[in-house]
Design an enzyme around this catalytic site. Structure first.
Site, PDB file in Angstrom:
ATOM      1  N   LEU A 146      35.769  31.588  39.974  1.00 55.49           N
ATOM      2  CA  LEU A 146      34.760  32.445  40.198  1.00 55.49           C
ATOM      3  C   LEU A 146      34.763  33.167  41.592  1.00 55.49           C
ATOM      4  CD1 LEU A 146      31.667  30.388  38.801  1.00 55.49           C
ATOM      5  CD2 LEU A 146      32.830  32.206  37.560  1.00 55.49           C
ATOM      6  N   ASP A 147      34.170  34.574  41.502  1.00 53.27           N
ATOM      7  CA  ASP A 147      34.059  35.174  42.783  1.00 53.27           C
ATOM      8  C   ASP A 147      33.062  34.539  43.764  1.00 53.27           C
ATOM      9  OD1 ASP A 147      35.623  37.291  41.755  1.00 53.27           O
ATOM     10  OD2 ASP A 147      33.883  38.638  41.240  1.00 53.27           O
ATOM     11  N   VAL A 148      33.236  34.639  45.047  1.00 52.34           N
ATOM     12  CA  VAL A 148      32.321  34.094  46.086  1.00 52.34           C
ATOM     13  C   VAL A 148      30.913  34.411  45.625  1.00 52.34           C
ATOM     14  CG1 VAL A 148      31.740  34.087  48.355  1.00 52.34           C
ATOM     15  CG2 VAL A 148      34.120  34.014  47.715  1.00 52.34           C
TER      16      VAL A 148
END
Length: 322
Positions: A146-148
């Site tokens: 998942l993206d930050v």
């Protein structure tokens, strides 16, 4: 690496720009000439390891036929897991094969060069959970990311068997990945599929775009709530490209609220007190790699997304200030 932490150049390259690269960006030409990734080439230019005809260029400068490009290639930096408990991280499920976490915003999936913040793997090491040793050293056990700036559910393999099975399941697109996103405006039709290839953005590092010749990318969406300025969508991914939902929603002119990188309205983002994209990995389902049974996990919205959604619901009859 020296004792004071500086990098030691492993190689020094001096290359004359061929005619075929006339007019290319410095970082692009460097990547093509040395077989580097575009990201790594950009880093070398930004860090001052590259000269063009004896001058230090910007990565967006253009090269000319016959110019001389010099590059000192330093020792590769290594990202390492640091065992530490991460505030806000929640363990949703674990057994001998898998662990499912509810990742808060501001946390990366795994360590990487250039990222100094907390990671999911840092937390798992910090709470004493041993994971699969498969994968690159800094990404062991990671089967998806998942993206930050995206919160929600993420699965990590604990056993080697689980790693192999889950990696294949993601490749085969048999994992049910359901996200909720608050996007600007009202997608038309309110239920639909976006089938558009995604590639790296030609002008902006760390950004992606819809582009012919990119990797096939398929996003399904359905409208859950429609409000004056925004719509709450449920989104299912067939593919798992970097920034896929953000890129696809921006491409149809309905970026995620708060996602300034992909064209979101900063006025609306400020009004709903959001400094990241409104995007949450709400549900994750897959065949358990050991038992063969289907398992499914669900995550509720974190406080910042709840707050933003409540504001959107209440401003239906109140126009945004200009």
């Amino acid at each position: 690496m020296t004792t004071d932490g500086t990098e030691v150049a492993l190689d020094h390259k001096v290359i004359q720009i061929p005619e075929g690269l006339e007019g290319e960006r410095v970082d692009s030409a460097l990547a093509r000439l040395l077989g580097l990734s575009r990201t790594r080439a950009s880093e070398l230019v930004a860090e001052g390891h590259v000269t063009l005809d004896g001058q230090t260029p910007a990565k967006s400068d253009r090269v000319s036929y016959g110019s001389v490009l010099e590059a000192s290639i330093p020792a590769p930096r290594r990202a390492v897991v640091v065992a530490t408990e991460v505030e806000g991280m929640r363990l949703v499920f674990q057994d001998d094969d898998i662990v499912v976490v509810d990742k808060p915003v501001g946390v990366a999936a795994h360590p990487s060069v250039g990222w100094s913040g907390p990671t999911v793997l840092d937390h798992l090491a910090g709470v004493g959970i041993r994971i699969s040793t498969s994968g690159a050293p800094e990404r062991q056990g990671i089967v998806h990311r998942l993206d930050v700036g995206t919160s929600g559910l993420m699965a990590v393999a604990k056993s080697e068997h689980a790693y192999t099975v889950l990696k294949q399941a993601f490749r085969d697109r048999t994992v049910d990945k359901t996200y909720h996103a608050l996007v600007q405006g009202h997608p038309d039709p309110h239920t639909g599929t976006i089938d558009a290839p995604i590639a790296r953005h030609p002008k902006h590092d760390f950004k992606f775009t819809v582009k012919d010749g990119g990797r096939d990318s398929i996003t399904h969406y359905d409208t859950l709530e429609a409000h004056r300025f925004a719509s709450l969508l449920t989104i299912k991914l067939e593919t798992g490209r970097t920034h896929q939902i953000r890129v696809h929603m921006s491409a149809i002119h309905h970026p995620c609220v708060g996602d300034l990188m992909y064209g979101a309205d900063p006025t609306l983002a400020k009004r709903v007190d959001l400094d990241r994209q409104w995007l949450h990995a709400h549900k994750l389902g897959f065949i358990h790699p050991r038992t063969g049974e289907y398992v499914e996990f669900e995550s509720t919205y974190p406080d910042d997304l709840v707050h933003a959604l409540e504001i959107v619901r209440t401003i239906d009859d109140n126009p945004l200030p200009r």
